[in-house]
Design a protein around this motif. Structure first.
Motif, PDB file in Angstrom:
ATOM      1  N   ILE A 107       0.843  -1.201   0.000  1.00  0.00           N
ATOM      2  CA  ILE A 107       0.000   0.000   0.000  1.00  0.00           C
ATOM      3  C   ILE A 107       0.875   1.248   0.000  1.00  0.00           C
ATOM      4  O   ILE A 107       0.575   2.216  -0.716  1.00  0.00           O
ATOM      5  CB  ILE A 107      -0.956  -0.013   1.219  1.00  0.00           C
ATOM      6  CG1 ILE A 107      -1.993  -1.120   1.041  1.00  0.00           C
ATOM      7  CG2 ILE A 107      -1.648   1.332   1.392  1.00  0.00           C
ATOM      8  CD1 ILE A 107      -2.856  -1.373   2.249  1.00  0.00           C
ATOM      9  N   TYR A 108       1.930   1.248   0.754  1.00  0.00           N
ATOM     10  CA  TYR A 108       2.834   2.387   0.774  1.00  0.00           C
ATOM     11  C   TYR A 108       3.456   2.626  -0.598  1.00  0.00           C
ATOM     12  O   TYR A 108       3.575   3.763  -1.052  1.00  0.00           O
ATOM     13  CB  TYR A 108       3.930   2.171   1.823  1.00  0.00           C
ATOM     14  CG  TYR A 108       4.894   3.325   1.924  1.00  0.00           C
ATOM     15  CD1 TYR A 108       4.543   4.493   2.578  1.00  0.00           C
ATOM     16  CD2 TYR A 108       6.154   3.239   1.353  1.00  0.00           C
ATOM     17  CE1 TYR A 108       5.412   5.560   2.669  1.00  0.00           C
ATOM     18  CE2 TYR A 108       7.045   4.288   1.439  1.00  0.00           C
ATOM     19  CZ  TYR A 108       6.668   5.448   2.099  1.00  0.00           C
ATOM     20  OH  TYR A 108       7.544   6.502   2.173  1.00  0.00           O
ATOM     21  N   CYS A 109       3.847   1.550  -1.269  1.00  0.00           N
ATOM     22  CA  CYS A 109       4.446   1.701  -2.608  1.00  0.00           C
ATOM     23  C   CYS A 109       3.427   2.198  -3.629  1.00  0.00           C
ATOM     24  O   CYS A 109       3.782   2.954  -4.546  1.00  0.00           O
ATOM     25  CB  CYS A 109       5.031   0.362  -3.058  1.00  0.00           C
ATOM     26  SG  CYS A 109       6.550  -0.068  -2.214  1.00  0.00           S
ATOM     27  N   ILE A 110       2.186   1.798  -3.476  1.00  0.00           N
ATOM     28  CA  ILE A 110       1.150   2.244  -4.414  1.00  0.00           C
ATOM     29  C   ILE A 110       0.903   3.742  -4.265  1.00  0.00           C
ATOM     30  O   ILE A 110       0.786   4.478  -5.256  1.00  0.00           O
ATOM     31  CB  ILE A 110      -0.162   1.453  -4.195  1.00  0.00           C
ATOM     32  CG1 ILE A 110       0.029   0.016  -4.687  1.00  0.00           C
ATOM     33  CG2 ILE A 110      -1.340   2.113  -4.916  1.00  0.00           C
ATOM     34  CD1 ILE A 110      -1.131  -0.901  -4.352  1.00  0.00           C
ATOM     35  N   TYR A 111       0.852   4.231  -3.039  1.00  0.00           N
ATOM     36  CA  TYR A 111       0.534   5.628  -2.801  1.00  0.00           C
ATOM     37  C   TYR A 111       1.729   6.533  -2.714  1.00  0.00           C
ATOM     38  O   TYR A 111       1.607   7.702  -2.448  1.00  0.00           O
ATOM     39  CB  TYR A 111      -0.317   5.762  -1.515  1.00  0.00           C
ATOM     40  CG  TYR A 111      -1.711   5.249  -1.706  1.00  0.00           C
ATOM     41  CD1 TYR A 111      -2.612   5.947  -2.495  1.00  0.00           C
ATOM     42  CD2 TYR A 111      -2.119   4.053  -1.130  1.00  0.00           C
ATOM     43  CE1 TYR A 111      -3.879   5.493  -2.692  1.00  0.00           C
ATOM     44  CE2 TYR A 111      -3.388   3.573  -1.325  1.00  0.00           C
ATOM     45  CZ  TYR A 111      -4.276   4.303  -2.108  1.00  0.00           C
ATOM     46  OH  TYR A 111      -5.531   3.826  -2.301  1.00  0.00           O
ATOM     47  N   GLN A 112       2.904   6.019  -2.931  1.00  0.00           N
ATOM     48  CA  GLN A 112       4.113   6.834  -2.893  1.00  0.00           C
ATOM     49  C   GLN A 112       4.229   7.673  -4.118  1.00  0.00           C
ATOM     50  O   GLN A 112       4.051   7.447  -5.196  1.00  0.00           O
ATOM     51  CB  GLN A 112       5.337   5.926  -2.759  1.00  0.00           C
ATOM     52  CG  GLN A 112       6.621   6.667  -2.797  1.00  0.00           C
ATOM     53  CD  GLN A 112       7.210   6.888  -1.446  1.00  0.00           C
ATOM     54  OE1 GLN A 112       6.747   6.353  -0.475  1.00  0.00           O
ATOM     55  NE2 GLN A 112       8.243   7.680  -1.390  1.00  0.00           N
TER      56      GLN A 112
END
Length: 112
Positions: A107-112
């Protein structure tokens, strides 16, 4: 605290329980070795065996990676609580926590 003290502390921290360091090293080493076995099937023109072995070892790789991620989370938690020893392996707890860590990372990589 300078770099040499940090380095010395990290070596002391990991050397307090050599068996846990050895287990963690094996968890890293096993997938690296197992990834070679499917390619042996290709050398003997056994492509169906290659696919089967690849899927099987990929599942093992994912499970071991989740356990390692969960163990890292335990290391961070214990370090925050000022513990000076490596935490014990709790395989199912590490697996579940590793899954949670992986979901958060995705999720962090998607919204980064």
């Amino acid at each position: 605290m300078n770099f040499s003290e940090l380095f010395k502390d990290s070596l002391i921290y990991s050397s307090k329980n050599f068996t846990r360091v050895l287990i963690l090293s094996l968890l890293f080493l096993i997938p690296a070795i197992l990834v070679l076995f499917p390619f042996l099937a290709v050398t003997f023109n056994q492509y169906i065996a290659f696919v089967g072995l690849s899927v099987f070892f990929m599942i093992i790789f994912v499970i071991l990676t989740l356990i390692i991620n969960g163990y890292y989370l335990d290391v961070v938690k214990d370090t925050i609580m000022n513990s000076d020893e490596l935490p014990a392996f709790q395989w199912m707890k590490n697996l579940v926590n590793g899954f949670k860590v992986s979901v958060v990372q995705i999720i962090y990589c998607i919204y980064q």
